[in-house]
Design a protein around this motif. Structure first.
Motif, PDB file in Angstrom:
ATOM      1  N   PRO A  68       0.436  -1.428   0.299  1.00 36.32           N
ATOM      2  CA  PRO A  68       0.080   0.165  -0.007  1.00 36.32           C
ATOM      3  C   PRO A  68       0.877   1.217   0.133  1.00 36.32           C
ATOM      4  CG  PRO A  68      -0.045  -1.504   1.749  1.00 36.32           C
ATOM      5  CD  PRO A  68       0.489  -2.137   1.034  1.00 36.32           C
ATOM      6  N   LYS A  69       2.287   1.040   0.509  1.00 33.26           N
ATOM      7  CA  LYS A  69       3.152   2.530   0.729  1.00 33.26           C
ATOM      8  C   LYS A  69       3.727   2.572  -0.526  1.00 33.26           C
ATOM      9  CE  LYS A  69       3.329   1.062   5.689  1.00 33.26           C
ATOM     10  NZ  LYS A  69       3.698  -0.559   5.337  1.00 33.26           N
ATOM     11  N   GLU A 132      -5.724  13.435  -8.510  1.00 30.11           N
ATOM     12  CA  GLU A 132      -6.392  13.626  -7.899  1.00 30.11           C
ATOM     13  C   GLU A 132      -7.206  15.776  -7.834  1.00 30.11           C
ATOM     14  OE1 GLU A 132      -5.254  10.183  -4.221  1.00 30.11           O
ATOM     15  OE2 GLU A 132      -4.003  12.452  -5.095  1.00 30.11           O
ATOM     16  N   VAL A 146      -8.065  13.220  -1.753  1.00 32.23           N
ATOM     17  CA  VAL A 146      -7.300  12.274  -2.323  1.00 32.23           C
ATOM     18  C   VAL A 146      -8.012  11.024  -1.846  1.00 32.23           C
ATOM     19  CG1 VAL A 146      -5.432  14.440  -1.290  1.00 32.23           C
ATOM     20  CG2 VAL A 146      -6.312  12.411   0.695  1.00 32.23           C
ATOM     21  N   ARG A 147      -7.521   9.445  -2.666  1.00 35.38           N
ATOM     22  CA  ARG A 147      -7.482   8.310  -2.310  1.00 35.38           C
ATOM     23  C   ARG A 147      -6.216   7.315  -1.978  1.00 35.38           C
ATOM     24  NH1 ARG A 147     -11.918   7.128  -4.766  1.00 35.38           N
ATOM     25  NH2 ARG A 147     -12.826   8.287  -5.808  1.00 35.38           N
ATOM     26  N   GLU A 148      -7.335   6.608  -1.135  1.00 36.16           N
ATOM     27  CA  GLU A 148      -6.965   5.894  -0.522  1.00 36.16           C
ATOM     28  C   GLU A 148      -7.060   4.259  -0.049  1.00 36.16           C
ATOM     29  OE1 GLU A 148      -6.945   6.666   3.721  1.00 36.16           O
ATOM     30  OE2 GLU A 148      -5.849   9.083   3.496  1.00 36.16           O
ATOM     31  N   ASN A 178      -4.321  -2.254  -2.660  1.00 37.62           N
ATOM     32  CA  ASN A 178      -5.307  -3.057  -1.110  1.00 37.62           C
ATOM     33  C   ASN A 178      -4.431  -4.695  -1.509  1.00 37.62           C
ATOM     34  OD1 ASN A 178      -7.667  -1.128  -1.416  1.00 37.62           O
ATOM     35  ND2 ASN A 178      -7.247  -1.035  -3.616  1.00 37.62           N
ATOM     36  N   SER A 478     -11.312   2.342  -3.761  1.00 38.52           N
ATOM     37  CA  SER A 478     -10.363   2.999  -2.410  1.00 38.52           C
ATOM     38  C   SER A 478     -11.038   4.013  -1.760  1.00 38.52           C
ATOM     39  CB  SER A 478      -9.396   4.169  -3.579  1.00 38.52           C
ATOM     40  OG  SER A 478     -10.830   4.445  -4.770  1.00 38.52           O
ATOM     41  N   GLU A 479     -10.192   4.219  -0.800  1.00 34.78           N
ATOM     42  CA  GLU A 479     -11.430   5.601   0.033  1.00 34.78           C
ATOM     43  C   GLU A 479     -11.018   6.473  -0.023  1.00 34.78           C
ATOM     44  OE1 GLU A 479     -14.413   5.106   2.306  1.00 34.78           O
ATOM     45  OE2 GLU A 479     -13.363   3.872   3.343  1.00 34.78           O
ATOM     46  N   GLU A 480     -12.183   7.836  -0.559  1.00 40.06           N
ATOM     47  CA  GLU A 480     -11.922   8.929  -0.674  1.00 40.06           C
ATOM     48  C   GLU A 480     -11.581   9.748   0.768  1.00 40.06           C
ATOM     49  OE1 GLU A 480     -14.698  10.847  -3.730  1.00 40.06           O
ATOM     50  OE2 GLU A 480     -13.162  11.755  -4.509  1.00 40.06           O
ATOM     51  N   LYS A 481     -10.724  10.758   0.635  1.00 34.85           N
ATOM     52  CA  LYS A 481     -10.686  11.574   1.614  1.00 34.85           C
ATOM     53  C   LYS A 481     -10.435  12.918   1.923  1.00 34.85           C
ATOM     54  CE  LYS A 481      -7.962   9.848   5.195  1.00 34.85           C
ATOM     55  NZ  LYS A 481      -6.733   9.630   5.882  1.00 34.85           N
TER      56      LYS A 481
END
Ligand code: NAP
Length: 489
Positions: A68-69, A132, A146-148, A178, A478-481
């Motif tokens: 993920p990094k 993004e 951003v997307r994580e 993921n 992805s999770e949006e933040k």
């Protein structure tokens, strides 16, 4: 790999934390070659314990591993390598896919396997290029969207396009950082097992991709959908299974994406290029033995050209070469299982009773051990019949006449499904008018099965929830933040 080598391969294990692994229980099941009825391989039977091992490996890889990094570009390099290795092993994978599914070798070699490679190549590039958003309030305040990575994904796939559809989920899932557990269909575990080895060879870190074999309801599939450490479920399969998964996933409130069944309408208007329309409609109904969610499985023809189209269609259908899937001349292979064969035959019985069978619908005497059925065409069946309302998922096509454009649209829309439709006409205004009124996720105008991987793909009504493809896949996985910055100036 030669056919002989494929046939000698005797056991398929799970792939957990970077290694092949048997079931904790030691139990196995068999995968059978649909063309011969012979056992192709034994397969480790996954239980909730194996699912737990796989999810734990995926969770650990997500929490503490490098995947993920890594930058999208670094991940993309590994995904690109997976695509390259799929192409290098194209023949082996195509033979394995054909022996596991019964589909013609040409479809595996020229269709499914290159598409699986393309899925990786495409998302490797697409995710690296994705940006993004930044919303500037003023010079001293900016909001970044951003997307994580989401976490651990459960990928549950069907048997009709095994590697093609598994990689269609895997590539964007992995591209976004993921980790995952893939549960292939019990009928077709072969190529997913080979893919795991390919991914390892390409440098995918341990635990990022795990494969657990086994059954759906009451087995590994269901255990995955209930596992508290699974963050999202990407599922392709039957509508009824989608309902069951949604219920199972509700307790732990997982994000879901569903690609479900279809009952595609194919509309031929009187002003269409009839040669092309008939040729493509034949493929749309019978490619992959009719075992395609996007099949043109209901054909509606304007009454002025009805007889002409039906005559030409029947002649074409009778020329389809049905037989040994490993023979390069074969155009239609075996249905996936005896159960599926009997299910399709039960609809053929309905069709015979309610309408007129013009050709096909017979088992092939020379291949008695396999699940072969000659392609069937019917007239005289009402669109309200079970035959036209339920997904047969086999080589059985009803042809229905219509008189008016509005009638054709209404007939096409009268089904619980809403995945795809095709229309054939040389009148551009009509094409525009009709395509806007069809309640489906995709409409093909004067074509069928044309795909651009950047476009959204999915179904309306009972054909699905959400969309796959391009940006939509990256968004799902992805999770949006939103991060709001205020600067001091
Ligand atoms: P399925 O029976 O729904 O199975 C699909 C997958 O779900 C299999 O891996 C299956 O395992 C698993 N499963 C079954 N019940 C489950 C449960 N309760 N919980 C978790 N997992 C479960 O579908 P199929 O017969 O394999 O495939 C044919 C269907 O897929 C058709 O309806 C077709 O239209 C649809 N399809 C849709 C698309 C699309 O893009 N919309 C594409 C291809 C196919 P088992 O194999 O062990 O049962």
């Amino acid at each position: 790999m030669s056919v002989e080598t494929a046939a000698r391969t005797r056991h398929l294990d799970h792939f957990i934390d970077g290694e092949y692994s048997p079931s904790t229980s030691g139990e196995r099941f068999e995968t059978v070659n649909p063309a011969t009825g012979q056992v192709l391989a034994t397969v480790s039977l996954g239980t909730s314990q194996d699912v737990d091992r796989a999810v734990t490996a995926a969770r650990t890889a997500f929490k503490t591993g490098p995947w993920p990094k890594m930058s999208a570009r670094e991940r993309g390099a590994i995904l690109r390598k997976i695509g390259d290795l799929i192409l290098e092993r194209r023949e082996q994978l195509a033979i394995a896919e054909t022996m596991d599914t019964g589909k013609p070798i040409n479809e595996s070699f020229d269709g499914d396997i290159p598409r699986a490679a393309l899925n990786f190549h495409f998302f490797a590039d697409y995710a690296s290029a994705a940006g993004e958003e930044c919303f500037t309030v003023n010079q001293l305040e900016r909001h970044l969207s951003v997307r994580e990575p989401l976490g651990v994904a459960a990928l549950i796939t069907p048997w009709n396009l095994p590697l093609y559809l598994a990689t269609w989920k895997l590539a964007p899932c992995l591209a976004m950082g993921n980790t995952c557990v893939l549960k292939p269909a019990e009928w077709t575990p072969y190529t997913a097992t080979l893919l795991a080895q390919i991914a390892k060879q390409a440098g995918l870190p341990a635990g990022v991709l795990n494969v657990v074999h086994g059954f759906g309801a009451g087995g590994a599939g269901e255990a995955l959908t209930k596992h508290p450490e699974v963050d999202c479920i990407s599922f392709t399969g039957e509508t009824s299974t989608g309902r069951a998964i949604m219920t199972a996933a509700a307790a732990t409130l997982k994000k879901v994406s569903f690609e479900l069944g279809g009952k595609g309408a194919n509309l031929i208007f009187e002003d269409a290029d009839l040669d092309e329309a008939v040729a493509t409609s034949t493929r749309a109904a019978f490619r992959n033995q009719g075992e395609i969610c996007l099949a043109g499985s209901r054909l509606f023809v304007h009454e002025k050209v009805f007889d002409q189209v039906v005559d030409a269609l029947v002649k074409r259908v009778q020329r389809i070469v049905v037989g040994d899937p490993l023979d390069a001349r074969t155009e239609m292979g075996a249905l996936i299982s005896k159960e599926q064969l009997e299910k399709v035959e039960s609809y053929i019985k309905i069709g015979r009773k309610e309408g007129k069978l013009l050709t096909g619908g017979e088992r092939l005497a020379e291949f008695a051990d396999g699940n072969f059925l000659s392609p069937a065409v019917f007239t005289g069946i009402s669109n309200s019949s079970k035959f036209c309302q339920e997904e047969i998922f086999g080589p059985a096509l009803p042809v229905i006449p219509f008189k008016f454009e509005e009638e054709a649209i209404a007939l096409a829309n009268e089904t619980p499904y809403g995945l795809s439709a095709s229309l054939w006409s040389s009148d551009v205004n009509r094409c525009h008018r009709v395509s806007q009124q069809l309640k489906t996720g995709i409409v093909w105008v004067n074509c069928w099965f044309a795909r651009d991987l950047r476009t959204p793909f999915g179904g309306q009504k009972s054909s699905g929830i959400g969309r796959e493809g391009g940006r939509k896949s990256l968004e799902f996985f992805s999770e949006e933040k939103t991060i709001c910055y205020r600067y001091k100036g």
